[in-house]
Design an enzyme around this catalytic site. Sequence first.
Site, PDB file in Angstrom:
ATOM      1  N   PHE A  83      34.155  32.514  41.382  1.00 17.28           N
ATOM      2  CA  PHE A  83      33.483  31.419  40.606  1.00 17.28           C
ATOM      3  C   PHE A  83      34.498  29.623  39.115  1.00 17.28           C
ATOM      4  O   PHE A  83      33.995  28.490  38.904  1.00 17.28           O
ATOM      5  CB  PHE A  83      32.743  31.263  39.303  1.00 17.28           C
ATOM      6  CG  PHE A  83      33.605  31.794  38.184  1.00 17.28           C
ATOM      7  CD1 PHE A  83      33.808  31.494  37.212  1.00 17.28           C
ATOM      8  CD2 PHE A  83      33.705  33.994  37.893  1.00 17.28           C
ATOM      9  CE1 PHE A  83      34.250  32.133  35.893  1.00 17.28           C
ATOM     10  CE2 PHE A  83      34.358  34.017  36.920  1.00 17.28           C
ATOM     11  CZ  PHE A  83      34.972  33.281  36.039  1.00 17.28           C
ATOM     12  N   LYS A  92      30.950  30.375  51.548  1.00 19.06           N
ATOM     13  CA  LYS A  92      30.095  30.405  50.600  1.00 19.06           C
ATOM     14  C   LYS A  92      30.346  30.763  49.601  1.00 19.06           C
ATOM     15  O   LYS A  92      31.487  31.602  48.951  1.00 19.06           O
ATOM     16  CB  LYS A  92      29.581  32.101  51.332  1.00 19.06           C
ATOM     17  CG  LYS A  92      28.044  32.611  51.116  1.00 19.06           C
ATOM     18  CD  LYS A  92      28.340  32.500  49.073  1.00 19.06           C
ATOM     19  CE  LYS A  92      28.827  33.930  48.540  1.00 19.06           C
ATOM     20  NZ  LYS A  92      28.836  33.677  47.549  1.00 19.06           N
ATOM     21  N   GLU A 103      27.622  31.681  43.723  1.00 22.57           N
ATOM     22  CA  GLU A 103      26.672  31.324  43.030  1.00 22.57           C
ATOM     23  C   GLU A 103      26.651  30.555  41.842  1.00 22.57           C
ATOM     24  O   GLU A 103      25.627  30.332  41.052  1.00 22.57           O
ATOM     25  CB  GLU A 103      25.830  31.932  43.123  1.00 22.57           C
ATOM     26  CG  GLU A 103      26.019  33.458  42.726  1.00 22.57           C
ATOM     27  CD  GLU A 103      26.640  34.289  42.914  1.00 22.57           C
ATOM     28  OE1 GLU A 103      28.100  34.272  43.895  1.00 22.57           O
ATOM     29  OE2 GLU A 103      26.742  35.840  42.731  1.00 22.57           O
ATOM     30  N   SER A 136      37.312  39.076  42.707  1.00 19.38           N
ATOM     31  CA  SER A 136      37.609  39.761  41.992  1.00 19.38           C
ATOM     32  C   SER A 136      38.185  40.971  42.972  1.00 19.38           C
ATOM     33  O   SER A 136      38.096  41.336  44.481  1.00 19.38           O
ATOM     34  CB  SER A 136      36.519  40.950  41.395  1.00 19.38           C
ATOM     35  OG  SER A 136      35.080  40.611  42.004  1.00 19.38           O
ATOM     36  N   CYS A 181      43.666  32.809  37.797  1.00 20.35           N
ATOM     37  CA  CYS A 181      43.472  34.470  38.233  1.00 20.35           C
ATOM     38  C   CYS A 181      45.216  34.254  37.550  1.00 20.35           C
ATOM     39  O   CYS A 181      45.605  35.456  37.750  1.00 20.35           O
ATOM     40  CB  CYS A 181      43.701  34.100  40.028  1.00 20.35           C
ATOM     41  SG  CYS A 181      44.222  32.429  40.398  1.00 20.35           S
ATOM     42  N   GLU A 226      41.644  43.724  33.664  1.00 19.80           N
ATOM     43  CA  GLU A 226      41.285  42.248  33.934  1.00 19.80           C
ATOM     44  C   GLU A 226      40.284  41.589  32.715  1.00 19.80           C
ATOM     45  O   GLU A 226      39.348  42.246  33.022  1.00 19.80           O
ATOM     46  CB  GLU A 226      41.531  41.742  35.504  1.00 19.80           C
ATOM     47  CG  GLU A 226      41.049  40.275  34.990  1.00 19.80           C
ATOM     48  CD  GLU A 226      41.265  39.487  36.652  1.00 19.80           C
ATOM     49  OE1 GLU A 226      40.537  39.578  37.413  1.00 19.80           O
ATOM     50  OE2 GLU A 226      41.557  38.649  36.872  1.00 19.80           O
TER      51      GLU A 226
HETATM   52  P1  NAD Z   1      33.350  38.067  42.075  1.00 16.36           P
HETATM   53  O1  NAD Z   1      34.462  38.939  43.288  1.00 16.36           O
HETATM   54  O2  NAD Z   1      33.053  38.325  41.390  1.00 16.36           O
HETATM   55  O3  NAD Z   1      32.693  36.994  43.045  1.00 16.36           O
HETATM   56  C1  NAD Z   1      33.760  36.472  44.042  1.00 16.36           C
HETATM   57  C2  NAD Z   1      33.076  35.724  45.756  1.00 16.36           C
HETATM   58  O4  NAD Z   1      32.260  37.672  45.790  1.00 16.36           O
HETATM   59  C3  NAD Z   1      31.404  35.122  45.003  1.00 16.36           C
HETATM   60  O5  NAD Z   1      31.169  34.126  46.445  1.00 16.36           O
HETATM   61  C4  NAD Z   1      30.333  35.949  44.825  1.00 16.36           C
HETATM   62  O6  NAD Z   1      29.409  35.600  45.178  1.00 16.36           O
HETATM   63  C5  NAD Z   1      30.948  37.538  46.072  1.00 16.36           C
HETATM   64  N1  NAD Z   1      30.864  38.451  45.114  1.00 16.36           N
HETATM   65  C6  NAD Z   1      30.389  39.039  44.557  1.00 16.36           C
HETATM   66  N2  NAD Z   1      29.900  40.442  43.869  1.00 16.36           N
HETATM   67  C7  NAD Z   1      29.665  40.102  45.155  1.00 16.36           C
HETATM   68  C8  NAD Z   1      29.707  41.761  46.117  1.00 16.36           C
HETATM   69  N3  NAD Z   1      28.837  42.752  45.933  1.00 16.36           N
HETATM   70  N4  NAD Z   1      29.560  41.972  47.868  1.00 16.36           N
HETATM   71  C9  NAD Z   1      29.975  40.894  48.099  1.00 16.36           C
HETATM   72  N5  NAD Z   1      30.091  40.148  47.356  1.00 16.36           N
HETATM   73  C10 NAD Z   1      30.190  39.370  46.387  1.00 16.36           C
HETATM   74  O7  NAD Z   1      34.519  37.031  41.303  1.00 16.36           O
HETATM   75  P2  NAD Z   1      34.444  36.059  40.472  1.00 16.36           P
HETATM   76  O8  NAD Z   1      33.836  36.452  38.831  1.00 16.36           O
HETATM   77  O9  NAD Z   1      33.301  34.525  40.595  1.00 16.36           O
HETATM   78  O10 NAD Z   1      35.687  35.651  39.788  1.00 16.36           O
HETATM   79  C11 NAD Z   1      36.851  35.910  39.029  1.00 16.36           C
HETATM   80  C12 NAD Z   1      37.742  37.020  39.541  1.00 16.36           C
HETATM   81  O11 NAD Z   1      38.596  36.259  40.658  1.00 16.36           O
HETATM   82  C13 NAD Z   1      39.027  37.240  39.258  1.00 16.36           C
HETATM   83  O12 NAD Z   1      39.127  38.318  39.162  1.00 16.36           O
HETATM   84  C14 NAD Z   1      40.009  36.570  39.585  1.00 16.36           C
HETATM   85  O13 NAD Z   1      41.182  37.410  38.512  1.00 16.36           O
HETATM   86  C15 NAD Z   1      39.638  36.350  40.474  1.00 16.36           C
HETATM   87  N6  NAD Z   1      40.548  35.283  41.825  1.00 16.36           N
HETATM   88  C16 NAD Z   1      41.448  35.214  41.975  1.00 16.36           C
HETATM   89  C17 NAD Z   1      42.367  34.222  42.695  1.00 16.36           C
HETATM   90  C18 NAD Z   1      44.122  34.038  43.580  1.00 16.36           C
HETATM   91  O14 NAD Z   1      43.964  33.599  44.186  1.00 16.36           O
HETATM   92  N7  NAD Z   1      44.214  36.201  42.944  1.00 16.36           N
HETATM   93  C19 NAD Z   1      41.564  33.145  41.884  1.00 16.36           C
HETATM   94  C20 NAD Z   1      40.878  33.002  41.434  1.00 16.36           C
HETATM   95  C21 NAD Z   1      40.108  34.067  40.779  1.00 16.36           C
END
Ligand code: NAD
Length: 520
Positions: free
Chosen positions: A172, A196, A199, A249, A304, A404
């Site tokens: 997000f 994808k 959401e 994440s 991130c 985090e």
């Molecule tokens: P998230 O992991 O909750 O969601 C990421 C994606 O995975 C979304 O599209 C979501 O729909 C999907 N998802 C969520 N739960 C899932 C599950 N149980 N099984 C399969 N898919 C699932 O992450 P977020 O909250 O949207 O984003 C924040 C996180 O992203 C933070 O941890 C941040 O550090 C990380 N991030 C990392 C980088 C990097 O380059 N290392 C860059 C941006 C964000």
Amino acid sequence: MSATASSNLAGRNDANSGGNIGTTATVKLLINGEFVESTTSEWRDIVNPATQQVLARVPFATTDEVDEAIRSAHAAFKTWKDTPIGARMRIMLKYQALIREHMPRIAKTLSAEQGKTIPDAEGDIFRGLEVVEHACSIGTLQQGEFAENVAGGVDTYTLRQPLGVCAGITPFNFPAMIPLWMFPMAIVCGNTFVLKPSEQDPLSTMQLVELALEAGVPKGVLNVVHGGKDVVDALCTHELVKAISFVGSTAVGTHVYRLGSEHGKRVQSMMGAKNHAVVLPDANREQTLNALAGAGFGAAGQRCMATSVVVLVGAAQQWLPELVAKAKTLRVNAGNEPGTDLGPVVSRAAKQRVLGLIEAGVTEGATLALDGRDVKVPGYEQGNFIGPTVFTDVTAEMEIYRTEIFGPVLVVLNVATLDDAIALVNRNPFGNGVGLFTQSGAAARKFQSEIDIGQVGINIPIPVPVPFFSFTGSRGSKLGDLGPYGKQVVQFYTQTKTVTARWFDDDTVNDGVNTTISLR
Ligand code: NAD
């Protein structure tokens, strides 16, 4: 059905999707070049985090819809892979111009659905736009190698060929930049793509997708499905998907990496972080404090690469009151209000999670040098706001140091020497980014050599590389060998085929049958 219910949220007419869309507007899937309404019964609201206004509803696509999107990408690959490289590149040239033209409109949508300020939303789009600009260099990036006469009359050369259907799963916090890390580079290499988006805030992503079609991306080459775990798992296990790019994440990224790998896919997972800023007492004081406040609290700490841990070395510990004073000056408000420094966090759930971690810090004995929990934002009483928060007396065992937080919370630790700071950072499991603040070249050189973190900033708080390099987070922040964008992602989105060839003239001497391995 309301007037807006059937509006295509990817459409141009949704320029004000942050403000003017009715509550029943729906986000479409993109399958085979058509924006289509999902037949699912599962929907989720997209909510403005400053006001709680429902901007639209996003579907959780059905298994059949995901399958259809993948099959459409698979069918399009047959012709797209043979489209001349110059033709693919020219689409990216047009695409970058369109993104530039529409940046203010997309930034407005992005700010409304995600919460970040308008200038920061423009930065989000701009950093993605730079990747699209770099995609225009694919003519030289995707070249193979050639060695002449490796044996008598034999030449060896490599082809960098696209993989087929690639999928991207995005978080997000950067709804423009991170999708743009993925599909432009995958497509320009000759692959087709199923995206994808998050959401939580897919509206600005969909505006960028629409512009990609307008730039000339043919039908089926780019597809979009929405949803959560079920959709992600379907992408990770589908027989026709060859590669998966994930950003999000650590827990989900690890799951995606394992599931995709088990099903024979190439996977890159960029994941969570705990980025330290190490401050030596010889650093430029004002510049350093500005950098810490900006990188710690900008985007409400939801980057991130945000600075989330400050390590004050030796006499730099005396700078703490100034850091707190600077944090206090930051203006918390809705992202679309002029002069805002930090907006709300993305959701009520995210706010509760951050408040819970602040509470845990207090319980564990850390000192709240600045408490942002009771911040008031007139006119936006329902917003998910948390003011800048600073913890001192933090130890490496505390949850606020290990986890985090992903909110506007800085934890400050004190150490005696640069060696102590390096040891502390290297013990932390994450490896996304780190910054050193100093005027000493010798200290900087030692630091960059000994620190075990993928992206190092020297007097730079958020050292995200520009797109002609690659994003190189490491250790607990990354799974897979190759990072997003730059040269590494060309390797990720292509496979190398080696050709060893010999050609005979009519008068070539007949070698006869040879049953041994050649000695030269
Ligand atoms: P998230 O992991 O909750 O969601 C990421 C994606 O995975 C979304 O599209 C979501 O729909 C999907 N998802 C969520 N739960 C899932 C599950 N149980 N099984 C399969 N898919 C699932 O992450 P977020 O909250 O949207 O984003 C924040 C996180 O992203 C933070 O941890 C941040 O550090 C990380 N991030 C990392 C980088 C990097 O380059 N290392 C860059 C941006 C964000």
